[in-house]
Motif scaffolding. Structure first.
Motif, short mmCIF file in Angstrom:
data_model
loop_
_atom_site.label_atom_id
_atom_site.label_comp_id
_atom_site.label_asym_id
_atom_site.label_seq_id
_atom_site.Cartn_x
_atom_site.Cartn_y
_atom_site.Cartn_z
N SER A 1 -24.77 -11.51 -14.75
CA SER A 1 -24.27 -11.56 -16.11
C SER A 1 -24.71 -12.90 -16.70
O SER A 1 -24.15 -13.95 -16.36
CB SER A 1 -22.73 -11.45 -16.13
OG SER A 1 -22.24 -11.70 -17.42
N ASN B 1 -21.21 -13.10 -19.79
CA ASN B 1 -20.79 -12.01 -20.65
C ASN B 1 -20.32 -10.85 -19.77
O ASN B 1 -21.14 -10.14 -19.19
CB ASN B 1 -21.94 -11.56 -21.56
CG ASN B 1 -21.57 -10.39 -22.45
OD1 ASN B 1 -20.50 -9.81 -22.34
ND2 ASN B 1 -22.48 -10.05 -23.34
N GLY C 1 -19.26 -8.02 -20.33
CA GLY C 1 -19.62 -6.68 -20.77
C GLY C 1 -21.08 -6.36 -20.58
O GLY C 1 -21.53 -5.27 -20.91
N SER C 2 -21.85 -7.30 -20.04
CA SER C 2 -23.29 -7.11 -19.89
C SER C 2 -23.74 -7.55 -18.50
O SER C 2 -23.75 -8.73 -18.20
CB SER C 2 -24.03 -7.92 -20.96
OG SER C 2 -25.42 -7.81 -20.79
N TRP C 3 -24.10 -6.56 -17.67
CA TRP C 3 -24.55 -6.82 -16.30
C TRP C 3 -25.94 -6.23 -16.10
O TRP C 3 -26.20 -5.11 -16.51
CB TRP C 3 -23.59 -6.22 -15.28
CG TRP C 3 -22.24 -6.87 -15.31
CD1 TRP C 3 -21.16 -6.48 -16.05
CD2 TRP C 3 -21.84 -8.01 -14.58
NE1 TRP C 3 -20.10 -7.33 -15.81
CE2 TRP C 3 -20.49 -8.28 -14.91
CE3 TRP C 3 -22.47 -8.86 -13.67
CZ2 TRP C 3 -19.77 -9.33 -14.36
CZ3 TRP C 3 -21.76 -9.91 -13.13
CH2 TRP C 3 -20.43 -10.15 -13.46
N VAL C 4 -26.81 -6.98 -15.44
CA VAL C 4 -28.13 -6.52 -15.07
C VAL C 4 -28.10 -6.26 -13.57
O VAL C 4 -27.67 -7.11 -12.80
CB VAL C 4 -29.21 -7.58 -15.40
CG1 VAL C 4 -30.57 -7.14 -14.91
CG2 VAL C 4 -29.23 -7.87 -16.89
#
Length: 192
Positions: free
Chosen positions: A58, A62, A64-67
């Motif tokens: 992240s 963030n 709410g945003s994971w790669v």
């Protein structure tokens, strides 16, 4: 494992029930499902975490945003055969990240390095039976596996297993020299 964003005070907890975060230490919110093996926070707030059978990043924290980093594709982390994952981010350079993966037998799969904040990964300590940090006969890497990066040098890392290993980047293209710096085996000559 507990990790903290030193700028915001946000806490992260890797638990058998998933990855959680809290702003105050009392109220916790689950952000990743599955058995969470590890979590670490970089100096810029970026979070590396392992949950279930995957590794995640992240950027900037963030939630709410994971790669997903474990894709099995070239330049990423492998997707299969993983028993445990641990991470470290350089305190002096948020772009430099490390990931130590063990096989399901607890032996080293490979230790990886990223110099571009997780966009690509290279092997810097390949699996090698002659230099097995987690035990040559029985692998302990699924619970005896930790890393830390030197505070003022992003290119030096300590890997803890059965013993401590010191890795130092010696070639600009990414070659690391590894040296065992502790020897914890007990001699049979010591009376108890």
């Amino acid at each position: 494992k507990i990790a903290m964003n030193k700028q915001t005070g946000r806490l992260y907890a890797a638990t058998k029930g998933g990855l959680y975060y809290s702003e105050n230490g009392n109220d916790w919110t689950k952000i990743l499902n599955g058995y969470a093996m590890d979590v670490c926070v970089g100096p810029d707030g970026s979070v590396l975490a392992a949950a279930g059978d995957s590794a995640y990043l992240s950027v900037g924290g963030n939630t709410g945003s994971w790669v997903t980093l474990t894709t099995g594709k070239a330049g990423f982390l492998p997707k299969t055969g993983i028993g445990w994952m641990t991470f470290a981010i350089a305190p002096s350079d948020a772009n430099i990240m490390y990931a130590c993966l063990t096989n399901t037998d607890g032996k080293l799969l490979n230790l990886y390095n990223s110099i571009d904040k997780g966009a690509s990964w290279s092997i810097i300590f390949p699996a090698n039976p002659a230099f097995e940090p987690f035990g040559s006969t029985t692998g302990y890497g699924c619970y005896s596996n930790t890393m830390t990066v030197f505070p003022n040098d992003p290119n030096q890392v300590l890997l803890g297993g059965i013993n401590m290993w010191w890795g130092k980047k010696v070639v600009a293209t990414g070659y690391y020299n590894w040296e065992q710096v502790s020897f914890g085996g007990l001699s049979t000559d010591i009376p108890f």
